[in-house]
Structures are given as C-alpha cells and as structure tokens.
Design a protein around this motif. Structure first.
Motif, PDB file in Angstrom:
ATOM      1  N   ILE A  45       1.004  -1.246  -0.125  1.00 21.48           N
ATOM      2  CA  ILE A  45       0.203  -0.076   0.083  1.00 21.48           C
ATOM      3  C   ILE A  45       1.002   1.038   0.011  1.00 21.48           C
ATOM      4  N   ALA A  46       1.960   1.228   0.882  1.00 22.82           N
ATOM      5  CA  ALA A  46       2.966   2.250   0.632  1.00 22.82           C
ATOM      6  C   ALA A  46       3.513   2.643  -0.468  1.00 22.82           C
ATOM      7  N   THR A  47       4.082   1.609  -1.243  1.00 18.51           N
ATOM      8  CA  THR A  47       4.437   1.700  -2.571  1.00 18.51           C
ATOM      9  C   THR A  47       3.373   2.128  -3.648  1.00 18.51           C
ATOM     10  N   LEU A  48       2.253   1.811  -3.452  1.00 18.89           N
ATOM     11  CA  LEU A  48       1.082   2.136  -4.426  1.00 18.89           C
ATOM     12  C   LEU A  48       0.932   3.425  -4.140  1.00 18.89           C
ATOM     13  N   SER A  49       0.939   3.966  -2.802  1.00 13.18           N
ATOM     14  CA  SER A  49       0.583   5.457  -2.737  1.00 13.18           C
ATOM     15  C   SER A  49       1.494   6.399  -3.294  1.00 13.18           C
ATOM     16  N   LEU A  50       2.606   5.952  -3.815  1.00 13.82           N
ATOM     17  CA  LEU A  50       3.548   6.785  -4.496  1.00 13.82           C
ATOM     18  C   LEU A  50       3.222   7.243  -5.908  1.00 13.82           C
ATOM     19  N   ASN A  55       5.483   2.225 -10.264  1.00 14.00           N
ATOM     20  CA  ASN A  55       5.252   1.790  -8.830  1.00 14.00           C
ATOM     21  C   ASN A  55       4.228   0.809  -8.763  1.00 14.00           C
ATOM     22  N   ILE A  56       3.183   1.106  -9.523  1.00 18.00           N
ATOM     23  CA  ILE A  56       1.868   0.216  -9.203  1.00 18.00           C
ATOM     24  C   ILE A  56       2.088  -1.158  -9.787  1.00 18.00           C
TER      25      ILE A  56
END
Length: 409
Positions: A45-50, A55-56
C-alpha cells in the motif's frame, strides 16, 4: 452411474498443470526473497501510494510473488488427492488391510530419497567449492568435529525438521521433504479412518486437529527453542510437523474419495458432491475460491496472530479450487510447458535454492535490469531442475533395466 468420471478425470488431468504453476511460483518466491526481500500488505500500500504506473506494476508484481509460499498448499492437496486416487483405483473401498504397507512405503522411499540424497551431495559439493553457494550450512560446517556429519545424517533422514540448528542446513526449502515423509507415513491410517467413518468426518477431524495444534503453539511460542538461528526457527519448526498441515493433505484425500466412491442418494453426501463439483469446475465459482484464498492470505499477513490459525486452511481450499477452475480456461494452461514443469517439479524444488545462489551473481554482472535478470534466472533454475529430475530418472531406469534378470528362450 457409480461415479462422476467427468469431474474426477477433469481434476486429475489438471494436476500436472497445477504442479507446474505452483513450482514456478515457489521458485520465484524464494528467488525474490533472497535478492530483494518480500513485501507484505502494508508495504504494498505504501508503494502504491507513491503513484505512477511503474510503482503500481512493481508493487503488484512483488506482492503477487510474495504470496508464492502458498504454492506449498497446492502440493499438499495434490499429494493427498493423488495418493488416494492411486490407492482407490487399485483396492477400492475395502480398507487399510488390502494395502501392502511395505510395498506402499517402498515406492514412496524410492521416489523421494535417491533424488533427495543426490541433491544433498550437490549442495555439499557447492559449499566446498564456494561457501556462498550454500550459506545455510556455513554455521554448521564451521562448528567442526562431528557436527557436520550429524547435520548431514539428520538432513538425509529428514529428521532435521525437528532440530533447530539443522533446520536450514544446505538448503532452506528441504523442510517440505520431511513434511511429505511424515504425511506418507500416516496416510494408510487416514484412509482407515476415512473408510470406517466417512471422508467428511475425516476432513472435519483433521481440520479441528490442525487448528488446535496451531492454537497451542500460538499460546506457547517456542522463542527459546530457536537454537543458534534464533526466533525465526523457533517460530517455523512447529509448522514443519505434520499436524500443522494435515488439513490440506486430508482435503485432497476427501476430494478423491468424494469423486471416486459410488454415488449415493443420501442428501448430505449428494449436496456436498455437487457443491464441490461446482466449486472446482464451474468458472463462475472461481471468484469465490480466490476470495477464500485472499481471505486466508490476509489472515496470514495481518498483525493478528489469532487469525493466522485459520490462514492455511483457507488458503489450501481456496487456492487449489481456484487454480483448478482457472485451469479449465485453455488459454491459461500452456499445457505442454506446464505439464513438463509439473512432471519434474520435485527436481526443481530440490535444487532451485542452490542454483540461484550460483546464477544470480553471474547474471548481475551481465544484466543490469532487476526484473529481466529475475526472469532469466527463474527460467534457468526451472530448466536445470527439470534436467536434474529427468536425467536422474533416465539413469535409474537404465540401471534397473540392466540389472533386471533377462528371460531365457
């Protein structure tokens, strides 16, 4: 009509494909864990929030591979299903007394141990060539004296599953070999129970037994039983003993018994058979199966230990049924490739961890892109593992043919 041949045959024909899918997923899981580290839900979730497509995609792929350890659940169900189907077609429902136990166990021993012992010899040779190629054994080798010999003996006998200091010796994936041996040993008695009391009662009893076993170790953790490897081993050793994974194995037994035993008009049995048939073979039920799998995966990853007790049971049922359903879609199957990998999955499993430790540093020099390097090493590990298993099988058959007494005219 004594049974539903379409349901049984369809499931049976899907098993090699499922083995192929599962072993590739497991190899990818171990490879990524060794080279990049795993990813849990919160990190994803932290990576996706970037934001951003890169990143996704990166987070999604990493998260998918991080779930690869669940491929073991698929193998457990397949083992129970395959053993029961083989036994049932040969002996019917006459019970445990018809199974020649020495013959049954001899067949298992000759399938499991010669290839396993060869893999141990290869891993030992790799360690002596370069300790970085078998880092799991470094602490044991450095202990000196009879310790390495004792570790080799406990590994070769699969007793290392219960010995903390030897648990990761030479290859961290070999705990599954010991677990398989344990399940094969108790298999005849599971069949006895299933024939006497019914497959459904066997399934429920195994579920309660596995959940109770897991709950006990949740309440009484083994932090002080970690040996020189510390808490990580103390937390996984209970899971390498058969009670923790009995349900998945028994679920495979139950499926085989359900679709092989004569059909009955009794409503409960008939309803369960139809429900399982729909869950396994109807495409519209795939979302339900995968939903069970995702629920189990979330229970495993969430920071709530009590939920983890139920995780493996949900994962085993949901993932196996979901993959059987997906395998009915021809475009997904890649039949020849999947079946070839599945046929030799044992060899791939035995040596992949040592292989990528050899191949990854070489690939790093020549291939700068992580994901391209990852795919190339993954393909190489599977290919060499297939060759290892197939080559050993061919040599064994050639030796057996040469030693077999020739008929005289």
């Amino acid at each position: 009509m004594s049974r539903s041949p379409t349901a049984y045959d369809t499931i049976s024909q899907s098993l090699p494909v499922l083995r192929g899918w599962a072993i590739v997923w497991i190899v990818a899981y171990h490879l990524m864990g060794s080279t990049r580290g795993y990813l849990d839900g919160s990190e994803a979730i932290a990576t996706l929030s970037l934001g951003g497509l890169k990143n996704i995609l990166d987070a999604g792929l990493t998260l998918f591979i991080s779930a690869g350890s669940t491929g073991v659940n698929v193998f457990l169900v397949i083992s129970g299903f395959g053993l029961t189907a083989s036994w049932w077609k040969k002996y019917g429902s006459r019970g445990i007394k018809t199974i020649p136990l020495p013959t049954f166990w001899r067949k298992r021993v000759f399938r499991i141990f010669p290839l396993f012992w060869t893999a141990i010899a290869i891993a030992t040779l790799l360690y002596w060539m370069n300790p970085d190629w078998a880092p799991y054994g470094r602490t044991v080798w450095q202990a000196g004296g009879l310790t390495p010999l004792w570790a080799l003996l406990t590994t070769a006998s699969t007793l290392r599953n219960l010995i903390p200091d030897h648990y990761y010796f030479l290859n961290g994936a070999w705990w599954y070999v010991g677990l398989s041996v344990q399940l094969y040993v108790i298999f005849p008695w599971l069949i006895r129970f299933g024939c006497r009391w019914g497959g459904f009662k066997l399934l429920i009893a195994s579920l309660l037994f596995s959940l109770t076993y897991r709950a006990v170790f949740l309440l009484f953790p083994l932090e002080d039983f970690g040996g020189s490897f510390g808490e990580s081993v103390g937390s996984v050793i209970p899971l390498a003993f058969f009670p923790s994974r009995l349900f998945e194995f028994t679920f495979g037994i139950y499926l085989a018994m359900t679709f092989l035993e004569p059909a009955t008009d009794a409503q409960p049995q008939k309803s369960r058979r139809n429900w399982l048939k729909n869950l396994l073979l109807k495409p519209q039920f795939v979302p339900l199966s995968l939903g069970l799998f995702l629920m189990g995966l979330s229970f495993k990853w969430l920071p709530y230990p009590a939920l983890s007790i139920f995780a493996e049971a949900l994962i085993g049922v949901g993932l196996f049924c979901g993959l059987v359903g997906l395998s009915q879609i021809r475009i997904w199957r890649l039949d020849r490739l999947s079946q070839t990998i599945g046929q030799y999955s044992y060899g791939v499993y035995l040596i992949h961890m040592n292989l990528y430790l050899v191949l990854w540093p070489v690939a790093t020099v020549w291939v700068p892109s992580y994901w391209l390097r990852f795919v190339l090493v993954l393909i190489a590990c599977c290919t060499i593992g297939i060759g290892f298993d197939a080559g050993f099988t061919a040599c064994s058959q050639a030796i057996e043919t040469r030693l077999r007494p020739q008929k005289t005219i």
